[in-house]
Design a protein around this motif. Structure first.
Motif: not given
Length: 492
Positions: A88, A145-146, A150, A153-154, A185, A213, A217
């Protein structure tokens, strides 16, 4: 102001120079409405004339439609280097850490904050493996989740977006819609990749139902895009449930429409209903646009994805990849478990802190495995190869006739090595089987055939001359055993 007036004004301006601004056209037409409203009126004529329109510095730039996006050698090498050691990016890590600090009122690595994120992650994982819908209505559910999902998924979506670019499916300017965006993401991946390759621009649209979310975002995505000037325009996300939103509520002429880890969450909907939903939303797709469907690689989600994609194709879209219907027949995806695997990512700082202490491994998520598909409106496919009439290759649907015999087959490679370094196992498909089929390189095999599939890409078509057919009763599957004399070659 008639359609003919708009058409003539566009033709005149486009004939004078390759690019012009919508404000210039506004003066020509003496149009009194806002530029945004005028853009909506001229878009149908822009499509008819083969032009494009994109926002720029409070205005819109209209120009001649370019060919597919091209990336120079320097940009390609930068992205290749990223995939060799994926992680990341520092800017995104910092944005996430700063958001956690603002949201909780404590440092992002405060022990109490980390503890609550760990608990949220454990609950999410438990519900996932029980095939229950995961909720993101509370702050720590999103922070978990982050931290855990994430990062993978990124990088995962960067692999998919790079495939789209590398196959000539992307445009120099793209309108991208991420449906069920979560904390953004996919848009973050778009921003990061376009920044790295140094070319292309995009308008990013998103739909999400969770307020938590959306808050994340709005804290992350616009800030990440700001560093790129006007190359990535982040539009205000739409709040709505994917199962209830109407196509007319979404922007039109979308070049890339993304369903990332979304359709599998619609457990209250049958496969046919999910396909109806995607087909309806595809009305907003540009004529040469691409739909991306992505799900986790586990058996239930990956198999459901193949079934859903097959059903979407039955509604008029074309499966571009990874499936290739080399026999010209529709497949039966009931037992189709296939996925891609890429190199592990480096854990971000947040993940490393969560993983400290006893049972820390439960909070490490670095391996990239996913099932995906690209669909198109224009019938374009990755591989146009079809088995020539009369060619001496057995259909997979006829393998029961050839057990314990040596035959020739042709198929798409649908997995990496599912075995180990000794016995290698690869899933293959020719679009006809009712039972799964695998190519097996036995541990006892020596010579060049041990690595015959090493450099074959996922989804590519391969011819096998002289493989031994076996039936595995325990798994209800066929094995095609590679022998010393087997010839393996890419199909032309």
């Amino acid at each position: 102001m008639s359609e003919r007036d708009i058409l003539l004004a566009l033709e005149r301006r486009a004939g004078e120079k390759p690019e012009f601004r919508l404000s210039e056209l506004q003066k020509d037409l003496a149009a009194g409405q806002s530029l945004e409203d005028l853009a909506g009126e001229v878009r149908p004529q822009i499509d008819r004339l083969g032009l494009t329109i994109r926002p720029s510095d409070g205005d819109y730039v209209i120009g001649r439609r370019a060919g597919p996006l091209t990336v120079d050698d320097a940009g390609r090498e930068r992205q290749a280097a990223f995939f060799r050691n994926p992680e990341v990016p520092e800017t995104i890590q910092h944005l996430i850490e700063s958001y956690i600090t603002r949201k909780t009122g404590k440092p992002w690595d405060d022990p109490a904050v980390l503890d609550r994120m760990q608990n949220a992650i454990l609950v999410q994982k438990s519900r996932y493996w029980k095939e229950q819908r995961v909720s993101y209505r509370k702050a720590y559910q999103v922070l978990g989740y982050l931290a855990y999902h994430a990062p993978v998924y990124l990088v995962q979506f960067e692999h998919i977006l790079w495939q789209i670019i590398d196959r000539g499916l992307a445009k120099p300017h793209m309108r991208i819609l991420d449906i069920g965006t979560g904390p953004g993401v996919v848009p973050l991946a778009v921003i990061d990749l376009l920044d790295r390759i140094g070319s292309a621009s995009a308008e990013v649209y998103a739909v999400e139902r969770s307020e938590e979310h959306l808050e994340a975002y709005n804290a992350l995505v616009p800030a990440a895009a700001a560093a790129m000037g006007d190359r990535v325009q982040v539009k205000k996300p739409t709040r709505g449930d994917i199962g209830e939103i109407a196509a007319g509520d979404l922007p039109d002429r979308i070049d890339i429409m993304v369903f990332s880890n979304v359709l599998g969450e619609l457990r209250h909907m049958r496969i046919e209903e999910r396909a109806d939903l995607v087909a309806a939303l595809a009305e907003q797709l540009a004529p040469d646009g691409t739909i991306v469907v992505v799900e986790p690689a586990d058996l239930a989600n990956a198999t459901a994805l193949r079934q859903t994609v097959r059903a979407i194709a039955d509604r008029g879209l074309t499966i571009h990849s990874p499936c290739s219907f080399i026999r010209g027949t529709a497949c039966n995806p009931a037992r189709c478990w296939t996925f891609e695997q890429k190199g592990d990512i480096r854990p971000p700082r947040l993940m490393e802190r969560l993983a400290e202490g006893k049972d820390g491994y439960r909070f490490v998520n670095v391996d990239i495995k996913y099932s995906s598909a690209l669909l198109r409106k224009d019938a374009r496919v990755q591989h146009a190869y079809r088995v020539p009439p009369g060619a001496k290759f057995a259909r997979f649907s006829h393998l029961h006739r050839h057990v314990d015999r040596t035959i020739n087959v042709v198929a798409a490679l649908m997995s990496g090595n599912l075995g180990d370094d000794r016995t290698k196992v690869y899933k293959v498909c020719d679009g006809t089987p009712a039972d799964p089929v695998y190519v097996v390189v036995p541990a006892t095999l020596r010579g060049q055939n041990r690595d015959a599939l090493r450099d074959i890409a996922y989804g590519d078509i391969v011819r096998f001359h002289g493989v031994l057919v076996r039936f595995n009763k325990d798994h209800g599957a066929y094995n095609l055993v590679v022998l010393p004399g087997t010839r393996v070659e890419p199909a032309a």
